[in-house]
Design an enzyme around this catalytic site. Structure first.
Site, short mmCIF file in Angstrom:
data_model
loop_
_atom_site.label_atom_id
_atom_site.label_comp_id
_atom_site.label_asym_id
_atom_site.label_seq_id
_atom_site.Cartn_x
_atom_site.Cartn_y
_atom_site.Cartn_z
N HIS A 237 110.20 9.97 54.88
CA HIS A 237 110.03 9.21 55.70
C HIS A 237 111.23 8.34 56.14
O HIS A 237 111.45 7.83 57.03
CB HIS A 237 108.75 8.35 55.46
CG HIS A 237 107.40 8.70 55.90
ND1 HIS A 237 106.77 9.72 55.00
CD2 HIS A 237 106.81 8.79 57.25
CE1 HIS A 237 105.69 10.07 55.83
NE2 HIS A 237 105.65 9.50 56.84
N ASN B 1 98.43 12.80 60.43
CA ASN B 1 99.73 13.74 60.53
C ASN B 1 99.45 14.87 59.80
O ASN B 1 99.92 15.33 58.60
CB ASN B 1 100.67 12.58 59.60
CG ASN B 1 102.13 13.02 60.21
OD1 ASN B 1 102.37 14.25 60.99
ND2 ASN B 1 102.88 12.37 59.76
#
Length: 476
Positions: A377, A346
């Site tokens: 998140h 990521n």
């Protein structure tokens, strides 16, 4: 499974028959179909709306309208949240003072994302992994907050106050509403990103992306890129699509054979030796990763197919199309340190966290960065357990590398032994850290921790007992 999740899909039901035939949730079918459509549109966009043939205004309009269409197809009226979040943040940028605009924008954007995540998780479908509307909002949040900090740097600070990277990213003019919406909601990145800097996106739209520029790589080092003739992304797009196909095949083959939840099954834990439990946990996490490889590599291929992502040339003269790539698969699978794994996983999110938090936080930036990552998140407790564990793992990995690694650099054979041991340790540490992230809820996560601790204690006790017996035999 497909019919069970139809009701929870807020997007189009046009592909419902396909969903039932292949037995996959409709929202996931819609997502993949929209990404494949975006891939075709990207090729058309690069060829027929090339900067040499049309104006930046037309390119902005088309990219934005196509993005809104894909959002509506996948998420229905929930896609209005993308406009509300973007509109609120743009209002803050325009009407708030430049001195504190970036802070207000950060708070408003992140708060709206968290509010939507709370609503989705605790009101609608707790514990369900699906192509929900907050996924695109996470990327939009990255883009908006990055833009706000870059505008603040460009309009309130002198060049001497900025790092080379911040100087390159700094925005010297407030984007128009169309430019802003195109950056946030273009069809190439509306569904799965990845995030990118506004200046890079603007250069792509205007056709200046092949000129010399500054770019920061994953390790924080800076490279200069030099202009040559406009390269074709065809080979890289084909290579990435092949990677997508392999990743999807592996994931669909293994995901049901190696569920992470089996690692906390009472019968499995009671009847399986500790070392086999560790191996199973590693394999279960290994089986999960191809899902992310598929999504992020396909998103990268879409951007490349549109002509976005050029990052200079390799030493052999071949073009690099990894400007906004989100992962490096081989570097992940063969990482020999916790940091190396995170640096290649990521990537664009890691750069966002670094630029808006780590480099700007005056107090304990490591902890602040992990906390922001958890908040971004979502609101599942497992996320916070993972990132709290990540702080400890990061500190421990730094200490080991600083204090132990020098002893193994005396020869190649020692270095090879060190690499093998640290690879195995890194994979185990990552698997242990990420397990709550996958389990999501508090109960299963604490059950996992409890089983690991109890089994480790039993393993340790068995080793001590064996050592005592060996010592006793020596005395006899």
């Amino acid at each position: 499974m497909a019919t069970q999740t139809t009701a929870s899909c807020t997007g189009s039901t046009l592909l419902q028959p396909i969903s039932e035939i292949i037995n996959l949730p409709l929202d996931q079918v819609n997502f993949v179909a929209c990404q494949l459509f975006a891939l075709l549109m990207a090729v058309w966009f690069r060829i027929y709306l090339h900067p040499s043939k049309t104006s930046p205004f037309i390119r902005h309009v088309v990219a934005t309208l196509l993005g809104f269409y894909l959002a509506l197809f996948c998420f229905g009226w929930y896609s209005l949240h993308f406009l509300v979040q973007s509109g609120l943040s743009y209002s803050v940028m325009v009407f708030a003072g430049l001195e504190h605009m970036h802070k207000y924008c950060f708070i408003v954007t992140l708060s709206y994302l968290i509010l939507c995540q709370i609503t989705r998780v605790y009101v609608f479908d707790y514990g369900m992994y699906s192509a929900d509307f907050t996924g695109p909002m996470m990327v939009i949040t990255q883009k908006i907050t990055s833009l706000a900090f870059e505008i603040h740097d460009g309009l309130t600070k002198r060049d001497a106050q900025l790092t080379p990277t911040q100087k390159y990213l700094a925005i010297r003019r407030m984007p128009s509403l169309l430019e802003y919406l195109s950056y946030n909601c273009n069809f190439m990145g509306i569904l799965a990103g990845p995030t990118c800097s506004y200046n890079d996106y603007k250069a792509f739209i205007e056709g200046t992306g092949y000129q010399p520029r500054h770019q920061e790589n994953a390790n924080g080092k800076e490279n200069g890129k030099y202009k040559q003739s406009e390269p074709s992304p065809k080979n890289d797009v084909i290579s990435k699509l092949c990677t997508c196909a392999v990743s999807l095949a592996i994931y669909l083959s293994l995901c049901k054979l190696l569920p992470v939840e089996h690692a906390i099954d009472d019968d499995f834990v009671s009847s399986t030796p500790f070392h086999l439990q560790v191996i199973y946990l590693y394999l279960a996490m290994l089986a999960l990763r191809p899902k992310y490889y598929f999504v992020w590599t396909l998103a990268d291929a879409i951007n490349n197919a549109a002509g976005f992502g050029f990052n200079g040339y390799n030493k052999d003269g071949s073009p690099r199309w990894d400007l906004i790539s989100n992962l490096r698969i081989l570097d992940i699978e063969f990482a020999t340190s916790f940091k190396s794994f995170l640096d290649n996983w990521n990537i664009q999110t890691a750069l966002w966290l670094k630029r808006v938090c780590y480099e700007r936080c005056a107090i304990n930036p490591t902890a602040a960065t992990f906390l922001l990552s958890a908040m971004w998140h979502g609101v599942y407790p497992g996320y916070y357990l993972t990132f709290l564990t990540g702080i400890a793992m990061t500190m421990a990995a730094r200490a080991v590398r600083h204090n132990i690694r020098p002893y193994f650099l005396v020869s190649d054979s020692y270095k090879n032994v060190y690499d093998v041991v640290t690879w195995a340790s890194t994979q185990i540490a990552i698997s242990y850290t990420v397990a709550p992230f996958v389990l999501l809820a508090v109960g299963p996560s604490l059950k996992f921790y409890r089983y690991v601790c109890l089994t480790a204690q039993q393993w340790s006790g068995a080793i001590r007992s064996l050592n005592r017996r060996v010592a006793a035999k020596r005395l006899i």
